[in-house]
Design a protein around this motif. Structure first.
Motif, short mmCIF file in Angstrom:
data_model
loop_
_atom_site.label_atom_id
_atom_site.label_comp_id
_atom_site.label_asym_id
_atom_site.label_seq_id
_atom_site.Cartn_x
_atom_site.Cartn_y
_atom_site.Cartn_z
N CYS A 8 90.65 39.73 -4.06
CA CYS A 8 89.20 39.52 -3.68
C CYS A 8 88.87 40.63 -2.41
O CYS A 8 89.83 40.58 -1.75
CB CYS A 8 89.19 38.16 -3.25
SG CYS A 8 87.49 37.75 -2.41
N GLN A 10 86.58 40.30 -0.65
CA GLN A 10 85.95 39.65 0.47
C GLN A 10 86.97 38.98 1.28
O GLN A 10 87.04 39.16 2.48
CB GLN A 10 84.94 38.46 -0.17
CG GLN A 10 84.14 37.96 0.82
CD GLN A 10 82.68 38.38 0.35
OE1 GLN A 10 82.37 39.51 0.37
NE2 GLN A 10 81.66 37.57 0.35
N CYS A 11 87.96 38.31 0.64
CA CYS A 11 88.86 37.41 1.65
C CYS A 11 90.18 37.99 1.20
O CYS A 11 91.18 37.24 1.69
CB CYS A 11 88.59 36.10 1.54
SG CYS A 11 89.11 35.22 -0.29
N CYS A 25 86.46 34.64 -7.20
CA CYS A 25 87.66 34.20 -6.31
C CYS A 25 87.64 32.73 -6.08
O CYS A 25 86.57 32.14 -5.92
CB CYS A 25 87.14 34.82 -4.86
SG CYS A 25 88.44 34.48 -3.65
N GLU A 27 89.16 31.23 -3.93
CA GLU A 27 89.12 30.74 -2.37
C GLU A 27 87.69 31.07 -1.79
O GLU A 27 87.14 29.87 -1.00
CB GLU A 27 89.77 31.93 -1.55
CG GLU A 27 91.24 31.80 -2.06
CD GLU A 27 92.20 31.08 -1.28
OE1 GLU A 27 92.13 30.97 -0.12
OE2 GLU A 27 93.11 30.32 -1.85
N CYS A 28 86.87 32.01 -1.98
CA CYS A 28 85.59 32.02 -1.22
C CYS A 28 84.48 32.12 -2.19
O CYS A 28 83.29 32.27 -1.64
CB CYS A 28 85.55 33.26 -0.33
SG CYS A 28 85.58 34.84 -1.19
ZN ZN Z 1 87.63 35.72 -1.81
#
Ligand code: ZN
Length: 111
Positions: A8, A10-11, A25, A27-28
Motif C-alpha cells: 500500500c 499509503q500505509c 488495502c 488496513e487503511c
Molecule cells: Zn494502506
C-alpha cells in the motif's frame, strides 16, 4: 524480483487484495492502480554515498535522528535490517531497535 507483493502506497501494508480494477488495502482502505503501483519495483533510491538501495538491504544511520513526536533519538550507527523502499520523501520503511520507522535515504548508508 519479477513477482512483487503489492504494498500500500499509503500505509505500506501488504494486507491488500486486487478487486479487478484496483488494489485495495485492508488496513487503511486506500485503493490504487496496481499497474501503476508496479512501478515501485523500479524506485530508484540512493543512500548518502550514491549507492543504489534495494528492498531487503541493511542500512546504517549516518547521523543522529530525532524521532518525530517523541524525545527519542536514533543514534548514528544504528542498523536497520531488511529495509523496504517506498515512494515519498521518506523512502525507507524499516525497523530500528524494534521500532517501525520511515527514514530518508540521505541519512543512511548501505551496510
Ligand atoms: Zn494502506
Amino acid at each position: 524480483m519479477s513477482e512483487s507483493t503489492q504494498i500500500c502506497p499509503q500505509c505500506a501494508s501488504e494486507q491488500n487484495y486486487f478487486d479487478g480494477t484496483f488494489t485495495v488495502c485492508l488496513e487503511c482502505g486506500h485503493e490504487w492502480d496496481a499497474n501503476n503501483a508496479s512501478n515501485t519495483d523500479e524506485l530508484v533510491v540512493k543512500d548518502s554515498n550514491g549507492n543504489l538501495l534495494a528492498n531487503g538491504d541493511d542500512v546504517i544511520l549516518i547521523k543522529d535522528l530525532k524521532l518525530k513526536g517523541s524525545s527519542q533519538v536514533l543514534k548514528k550507527g544504528a542498523k536497520a535490517k531488511g529495509i523496504r523502499l517506498v515512494e515519498g520523501d521518506h523512502e525507507i520503511d524499516c525497523k530500528v531497535d524494534g521500532m517501525k520507522i520511515m527514514l530518508k535515504a540521505c541519512f543512511v548508508k548501505k551496510a
